[in-house]
Write an enzyme that holds these catalytic residues in place. Structure first.
Site: not given
Ligand code: FAD
Length: 500
Positions: A30, A38, A41, A69, A176, A335
């Site tokens: 979405s 974020v 690293a 890195k 969704v 991680t």
């Molecule tokens: C403070 C912080 C620092 C971080 N630093 C690091 C780092 O240095 N190194 C590292 O390896 N990781 C780091 N991470 C973790 C990293 O950001 C995440 O693991 C990574 O970005 C993966 O996120 P994700 O894809 O799981 O979720 P998200 O990026 O949140 O993506 C979720 C997806 O689901 C979709 N979605 C959600 N609900 C709906 C819905 N109802 N309908 C349609 N679509 C929906 C959204 O649109 C989006 O596309 C950090 C996290 C945080 C919080």
């Protein structure tokens, strides 16, 4: 389900592995909700992921504003003023079949040792802001390390989107609004988007981020909350201008109520304060973060909320949760993206058919559960192995009852520097050595086999090693120059501008 880093990594890997097979992949995301935005690293394993997908390093680095890195620099963790690097590599080389750090412990007791870091090639080049690819000749000191990247994770997701779509992944943009469960099996049967469109599949990979749309909201899987060990529950993230030296390492500085990250990319430096809301207010955390930047901020700090822990089951029925939907541990050792990769790799390994055998599901959950626990213990070590007692948070950690697995690991280390080997876990013995010694946990004795070597021979060996490290460091190029020379500077980034 989801188009963040996790969603596009999973879609890319599945599309690549299942090419020419009758499997179709749809990714729903979405634009309105967006991604967490974020995560910069990484760990060296990310290179295996890119290599498996035949992604060219230079193309990838240019597209994601990546830098190299070599490890993480930890400041103020053991005591205020302390500083050490956790390198992606080893300390020296084995002597007489025994890890170098054991010999160092003996030298240290005799008062004859230089800093352990002086014998570690990756640490020494990191401190000198230099970089080169590791040598493939195992006899050279320049072969004793690995490396990872610091990159813009949002650009990485966009880069992988192109990769995945070129290999047949179909993207559906929309929110969704409803999830239908099969009345008989309890499996997820279909998703309804806000446009009314229905998307149905056999297997769902939930990459919907913290909300865990399928694994939690639909299947009510439950969450193991690990806040009693890792109580930090908020972060403020802010980019600032990239200035001065381009460090080939991430920095994690311990503060009063958490810690601050600094991650240098080509076009900007990522910064953030991870903190526990019981020990500091959001306003004070924001002030502290902005006061610590080494260049002007490029945006206002962005607030993030989380609870450390993981889903009770990472695979439940026909839903596998990967990324933030699976769980979250602090980004202290970079991680999260690694655990995404681990989740994808285990899923490919135990890929189900339509029967969804419970034995496959149990095995996945066992393996991934242990992976999360190993990371938890390693992160907690940074807080537990401290001599700090200057604030409420540090006093909290000094009185904390550790998980048995970590307590046992520390006690055996303190006896004579041995490290229990684990069945799983991303961090190998040199990583544990780095943090234990970096935070002043000095073993009482060393491995007695070290005494086999004559004292003078050991001193000569260690000095020879130190000199080889020094010579190799002098022959290693500057990090920034190396990126430019290999053609990996992004087309718009400051590295190109400065070269002209
Ligand atoms: C403070 C912080 C620092 C971080 N630093 C690091 C780092 O240095 N190194 C590292 O390896 N990781 C780091 N991470 C973790 C990293 O950001 C995440 O693991 C990574 O970005 C993966 O996120 P994700 O894809 O799981 O979720 P998200 O990026 O949140 O993506 C979720 C997806 O689901 C979709 N979605 C959600 N609900 C709906 C819905 N109802 N309908 C349609 N679509 C929906 C959204 O649109 C989006 O596309 C950090 C996290 C945080 C919080």
């Amino acid at each position: 389900m989801g188009g963040g880093t996790a969603g596009w990594m999973a879609a890319s890997a599945l599309a690549h592995e299942f090419k020419r097979l009758p499997i179709s992949i749809t990714l729903v995301e979405s634009d309105e909700i967006g991604t967490v935005g974020v995560g910069e690293a990484t760990l060296p394993h990310i290179r295996n992921f890119n290599t498996a997908l035949n992604i060219d390093e230079v193309t990838f680095m240019k597209a994601t504003e990546a830098t190299f890195k070599l490890g993480i620099e930890f400041c103020n963790w053991g005591r205020i003023g302390d500083r050490y690097i956790h390198p992606f590599g080893d300390y020296g080389e084995k002597i007489d079949g025994i890890p170098f750090y054991q010999h160092w412990l003996r030298l240290q007791k005799l008062g004859l040792a230089s800093r352990l870091d002086d014998y570690a090639f990756p640490t020494s080049i990191a401190e000198a802001n230099r970089f080169r690819h590791p040598s493939t000749d195992p006899t050279r000191i320049e072969s004793t390390y690995g490396y990872a990247y610091q990159f813009d994770a949002t650009r990485y997701a966009a880069f992988l989107r192109q990769f995945a779509e070129a290999r047949g992944v179909v993207r559906r943009q929309g929110k969704v609004v409803d999830t239908r469960l099969d009345a008989e099996t309890g499996h997820v049967a279909a998703l309804t988007l806000d446009s009314g469109e229905v998307v149905a599949a056999d297997l769902y990979v939930d990459c919907s981020g913290f909300r865990g749309l399928l694994i939690e909201q639909a299947l009510k899987t439950g969450y193991d909350d690990w806040s009693q060990w890792l109580p930090c529950n908020r972060a403020l993230a802010v980019p600032c201008e990239s200035r001065g030296t381009l460090t080939p390492f991430t920095r994690a500085t311990a503060l009063e109520a958490g810690w601050q990250w600094r991650i240098p990319l080509q076009h900007r430096t990522g910064n953030g304060y991870v903190y526990c809301s019981s020990f500091i207010s959001d306003e004070d955390a924001s002030r502290r973060l902005l006061g610590n930047l080494d260049a002007p901020a490029l945006a206002d700090p962005r607030q993030l909320y989380f609870t450390t822990g993981r889903r009770k089951k990472l695979w439940n029925r026909n839903v596998v949760a990967i990324g933030l939907a699976a769980g979250f541990l602090e980004p202290l050792e970079s991680t999260s993206i690694h655990l995404i990769q681990e989740g994808i790799s285990e899923l490919l390994h135990i890929f189900p058919d339509k029967r969804f055998l419970q034995s496959d599901i149990d095995e996945y959950n066992r393996r991934m559960g242990v992976n999360f626990e190993r990371v938890r213990d390693f992160l907690l070590l940074h807080y537990a192995a401290t001599q700090r007692d200057d604030t409420e948070m540090w006093r909290h950690f000094r009185n904390l009852k550790l998980p048995d697995s970590l307590e046992e690991k520390i006690q055996i280390w303190l006896t004579r520097g041995q490290l229990i080997r684990y069945e799983f876990g991303v961090f190998l013995p040199p990583s544990w050595v780095a943090v234990m010694l970096g935070q002043n946990l000095l073993p009482r004795h060393y491995d007695p086999r070290v005494d086999r070597m004559a004292h003078d021979t050991l001193v000569q060996n260690a000095e020879g090693l130190r000199q080889r490290v020094n010579a190799a460091v002098s022959a290693t190029p500057d990090h920034k120059d190396y990126i430019r020379q290999m053609g990996a500077a992004s087309d718009t980034g400051p590295l190109i501008a400065q070269a002209v």
